[in-house]
Design a protein around this motif. Structure first.
Motif, PDB file in Angstrom:
ATOM      1  N   ASP A 163      49.034 -13.688 -35.953  1.00  0.00           N
ATOM      2  CA  ASP A 163      48.524 -14.882 -36.974  1.00  0.00           C
ATOM      3  C   ASP A 163      47.103 -14.286 -37.450  1.00  0.00           C
ATOM      4  O   ASP A 163      46.219 -14.368 -36.393  1.00  0.00           O
ATOM      5  CB  ASP A 163      48.408 -15.999 -36.255  1.00  0.00           C
ATOM      6  N   HIS A 168      42.711 -21.104 -35.834  1.00  0.00           N
ATOM      7  CA  HIS A 168      43.434 -20.616 -34.907  1.00  0.00           C
ATOM      8  C   HIS A 168      45.038 -21.518 -34.870  1.00  0.00           C
ATOM      9  O   HIS A 168      45.148 -22.802 -35.234  1.00  0.00           O
ATOM     10  CB  HIS A 168      42.876 -21.109 -33.569  1.00  0.00           C
ATOM     11  N   ASP A 186      46.379 -13.559 -32.155  1.00  0.00           N
ATOM     12  CA  ASP A 186      45.776 -14.398 -33.110  1.00  0.00           C
ATOM     13  C   ASP A 186      44.205 -14.153 -33.291  1.00  0.00           C
ATOM     14  O   ASP A 186      43.493 -14.331 -32.505  1.00  0.00           O
ATOM     15  CB  ASP A 186      45.779 -15.964 -32.922  1.00  0.00           C
ATOM     16  N   ASN A 215      43.835 -14.172 -27.862  1.00  0.00           N
ATOM     17  CA  ASN A 215      43.245 -14.899 -28.847  1.00  0.00           C
ATOM     18  C   ASN A 215      41.887 -14.140 -29.062  1.00  0.00           C
ATOM     19  O   ASN A 215      40.996 -13.934 -28.113  1.00  0.00           O
ATOM     20  CB  ASN A 215      42.854 -16.482 -28.317  1.00  0.00           C
TER      21      ASN A 215
END
Ligand SMILES: [Zn+2]
Length: 318
Positions: A163, A168, A186, A215
């Motif tokens: 992503d 987020h 992400d 992340n």
């Protein structure tokens, strides 16, 4: 080597998914993408498929039955909000949101049948919706349903979700936080500055899934140099956990000039990510990459970033 077959799923049923003229997530986003694809001469290079409505059984493979019923009821009345105040109901929202899910499932079917190697759905990648609720312009999670259906219908267990939307992908992250077979990467704007506020470095998955989620928050103003550094990390991570299918949420709101975010990538970032994901998918022996448009509220950015993704999907291996 011949060019990979690319299916694009588009049509009126998903164009209708939007919150009215003048809204950032307006119904004109679809058209801006199609016009650019045509202007770049790619219309005849891709296979076209029409969206279909997802069944209640498909929707409830990810969402709770009570939430699906709630959207259906609000869709008839066409008023009020589907969440705390970001995602308004409109008449027909159930059908429009259900068609976004159906469109992503048409793409899944094209990839799993071997009819296509890559697929793209412009109005898709609604990554904020959770199992039990709408959020941030996202009613139903087409990406969440895709994961559940890949598993139940096709026996595909190890799925990578990547992503690069400015926000987020909290809906996907928390739904699969303890799922060791859903590899999640992400890159997004730091949640201290942008909705939904989550996605810190420390959020790496729970239980058996610990270490299977990556992340990478970036500060406001981060441009292509920061993107490429983060992307190298994503690639190394994806190589550690080979997948059988790659879902790619390529939200264009991370490109400079978006009216509601503060990242400063160029559309070349999206094209690069798409090209590299194809190489990774090919390297893992399946080649399957499903691109979902995600966010993006500057129309020119949507058109350029998403067309760049399709162009990368069409590219022959060097
Ligand atoms: Zn976004």
């Amino acid at each position: 080597m011949s060019a990979p077959a690319v299916t694009v799923v588009a049509g009126e049923a998903i164009a209708r998914y939007g919150f009215g003229a003048g809204h950032p997530f307006g119904p004109d986003r679809h058209e801006h993408f199609l016009r650019e694809l045509g202007a770049q001469g790619l219309e005849a290079a891709v296979h076209w498929a029409a969206p279909r409505m997802a069944s209640v059984e498909e929707l409830t493979s990810f969402h709770t039955r009570s939430f699906v019923d709630f959207v259906k009821e609000r869709s008839v009345r066409g008023e009020g909000f589907l969440d705390g105040g970001d995602t308004p109901a409109f008449k027909g929202v159930f059908e429009a949101a259900g068609s976004v899910v159906g469109a992503t499932l048409v793409a899944v079917e094209a990839l799993m049948s071997g009819e296509a190697t890559r697929a793209f759905v412009p109005i898709a990648g609604l990554h904020h919706a959770s199992r039990a609720g709408a959020a941030g312009f996202c009613v139903f999670s087409d990406c969440g349903v895709a994961v559940e259906r890949l598993r139940s219908q096709y026996g595909v267990r190890r799925i990578a979700y990547v992503d690069i939307d400015a926000h987020h992908g909290d809906g996907m992250f928390y739904a699969f936080e303890d799922d060791a077979e859903l590899v999640f990467a992400d890159i997004h704007e730091d949640g201290s500055y942008l909705y939904p506020g989550t996605g810190t470095r420390a959020e790496t998955g729970r239980g058996e899934a610990q270490g299977r989620k990556l992340n990478i928050p970036l500060p406001p103003g981060a441009g292509d140099a920061a993107f490429h550094a983060a992307w190298a990390e994503v690639e190394a991570f994806l190589e550690r956990f080979p997948s059988e299918f790659i879902l790619f949420q390529c939200g264009a709101d991370s490109v400079a000039g978006d009216p509601i975010t503060h990242l400063q990538f160029t559309a070349a970032a999206h094209a690069h990510a798409a090209r590299r994901l194809c190489a990774i998918a090919d390297g893992h022996g399946h080649g399957r990459v499903l691109g979902m448009g995600g966010g993006g509220y500057n129309r020119q950015n949507i058109a350029r970033a998403w067309t760049g993704v399709v162009r990368s999907f069409l590219a022959r291996e060097p």
